[in-house]
Design an enzyme around this catalytic site. Sequence first.
Site, short mmCIF file in Angstrom:
data_model
loop_
_atom_site.label_atom_id
_atom_site.label_comp_id
_atom_site.label_asym_id
_atom_site.label_seq_id
_atom_site.Cartn_x
_atom_site.Cartn_y
_atom_site.Cartn_z
CG HIS A 198 3.01 -5.15 2.77
ND1 HIS A 198 2.37 -5.82 1.75
CD2 HIS A 198 4.32 -5.13 2.44
CE1 HIS A 198 3.25 -6.17 0.84
NE2 HIS A 198 4.45 -5.77 1.24
CG ASP A 242 8.63 -9.48 0.94
OD1 ASP A 242 9.29 -8.43 1.07
OD2 ASP A 242 8.24 -9.91 -0.17
#
Length: 491
Positions: A83, A344
């Site tokens: 994101h 991540d």
Amino acid sequence: MLLANVIAVLASSSIAAAYTPNKQGSQYRYPFAQPYDQSFLDGYSVLKHLGGQGPYSNRRSYGIARDPPDACVVDQVIMLKRHGERWPEARTASKFTSSLDKIYATNTDNKKFAGALEFLNRWTYFVPEGRYVALETYNGPYAGLLEAYKHGADYGVRYGHLWDPTAANLTIPMFTSGFERIAMTARQFGQGFFGWNYTDVVALNIVPEESYLGANSLTPTCISDNDTAVCDNLTNYQPQFDIAAERINSQTPGLKLNTSDIYNLMQMTAYELNVRGFSDWVNVFSLDEWVAFGYTQDLSFYYCAGPGDKNMKAVGAVYANVSLSLLNEGPDKTGKLFLNFCHDTNITPVLAALGVSSPADDLPLDRIPFPNEYAVSDIMPMGGHLTIERLACNKTALSDAGTYVRLLLNEAVVPFTGCQDGPGFSCALSNYMQLVSGSLPDFISTCGFNESYPQYLDFWWNYNTTRAYDYDTQHPIPAGEGALTYEGTPA
Ligand SMILES: *[C@@H]1O[C@H](CO)[C@@H](O)[C@H](O)[C@H]1NC(C)=O
Ligand SMILES: *[C@@H]1O[C@H](CO)[C@@H](O)[C@H](O)[C@H]1NC(C)=O
Ligand SMILES: *[C@@H]1O[C@H](CO)[C@@H](O)[C@H](O)[C@H]1NC(C)=O
Ligand SMILES: *[C@@H]1O[C@H](CO)[C@@H](O)[C@H](O)[C@H]1NC(C)=O
Ligand SMILES: *[C@@H]1O[C@H](CO)[C@@H](O)[C@H](O)[C@H]1NC(C)=O
Ligand SMILES: *[C@@H]1O[C@H](CO)[C@@H](O)[C@H](O)[C@H]1NC(C)=O
Ligand SMILES: *[C@@H]1O[C@H](CO)[C@@H](O)[C@H](O)[C@H]1NC(C)=O
Ligand SMILES: *[C@@H]1O[C@H](CO)[C@@H](O)[C@H](O)[C@H]1NC(C)=O
Ligand SMILES: *[C@@H]1O[C@H](CO)[C@@H](O)[C@H](O)[C@H]1NC(C)=O
């Protein structure tokens, strides 16, 4: 003569006139303009010392061209993207305010702040309660929604040849893990990539972040990850934080910041950049202190979500292995574009499984290594992404006609370790398959999933074709930290 004066004289019009442009051709260069930049200031940019907390920046490259090599065209792309830039989570923001409270508590009689904190006389905190928490940012130069849209728009140009806007009844699936900020990123990216056709072409599939999905997930986990490795002992402390605390405290009567406060305030700076695009806090800390902060992030990813945790290679093996199947099938059987979105800590295991940015030795705990092969700001900043390109190449003096693979991390080509036999330092697909499949640990057995769980990722082959989730129809005001179901409703 001062250097500045020399430059002023050289740049004055009488001197410049001696270099009258040659109107005939392309030989002319403006005097003293450097056609090749000599400054290379990346290492001095604070963006390279914020780990995964701050705005996106491209990976520092090896100089290998981003465009496909001359003899090749890209015929399939598999992307895994984090994101974009976001607001802090509530838990993180509460650490910011507790450290800020210590500072404001010294300001009792409305006296002015001085020294490094002088700007606090005008500064205001930037994280409101509630609706913004953990969501993508939307204003300023580093806005997360802007980054995602722009990335989609760039890739729409780069990979636009991989879909046909004139085709009838075209469905292209996109895949987001079930989390609000990630779905937001996927939707923005899709609109940038497909333009108005996003609505009629894309079928956004939301894959919940649930461990019962086993390997059929963009966010696999290790349910038996019970080894209390170095990860559990990391403290976010670096000796440089003592220097910062001492300096700031000495300039501010009554202030007693400790090293945790320094860490919190540096982390807050990264988020202020995500939100506002600038931060007076950047200059409160020295570059050495930023390097130290960056290293706390490197340690955390390396030992908790990267090559330093033995289970993480197995977690990343899910995606690394299944992408081999797509590359092997090629563009005509299953599809050409596989656009995936997650967190991540779901991507760094994939890099570990592929051996990308994996240092030969574990990161030291007692000092900062220079050079550091595991700089998270180069690996997984906000908006970070791993792009796998399948290349169809003609014969070259170096290599046969055939199919080759390239890995790109944050837009830099990362040659595959031990295999650079193709054009543009790419790797022949057959060699790539052999090297990767031969090195992957088994996710199911390593991570404690028995045969009652899905054993493979198969949603790339069995996806939903509904357009119902292309837009967020569920949350007029999005639920910030929310996990989502298949239907995009709060899980
Ligand atoms: C590969 O060769 C064919 C036949 O000569 C040619 O049409 C095509 O443009 C070439 N592809 C690339 C990427 O150079
Ligand atoms: C893309 O949009 C254009 C304009 O609305 C439309 O004519 C075309 O059919 C669309 N393409 C696809 C594949 O849906
Ligand atoms: C598009 O799909 C619909 C429903 O599946 C079908 O009825 C229609 O014939 C298709 N159109 C074309 C041009 O293939
Ligand atoms: C950790 O998990 C493994 C595999 O599930 C098991 O064999 C081992 O006993 C566990 N260790 C601890 C300390 O719980
Ligand atoms: C973590 O810290 C504990 C307590 O200090 C220690 O017993 C343990 O050995 C450490 N583990 C590692 C992997 O360093
Ligand atoms: C710093 O102070 C806070 C309380 O304000 C405390 O919670 C934290 O543990 C302290 N950190 C260190 C390293 O002493
Ligand atoms: C990779 O996927 C293939 C099926 O495509 C499977 O046979 C193999 O066991 C998988 N390897 C790992 C390490 O998961
Ligand atoms: C698989 O693991 C689950 C959860 O640990 C357990 O409830 C189930 O009985 C196991 N099934 C098999 C077939 O071993
Ligand atoms: C499609 O959606 C249904 C429920 O709406 C869900 O059960 C199924 O797993 C979904 N498939 C994929 C690939 O997301």
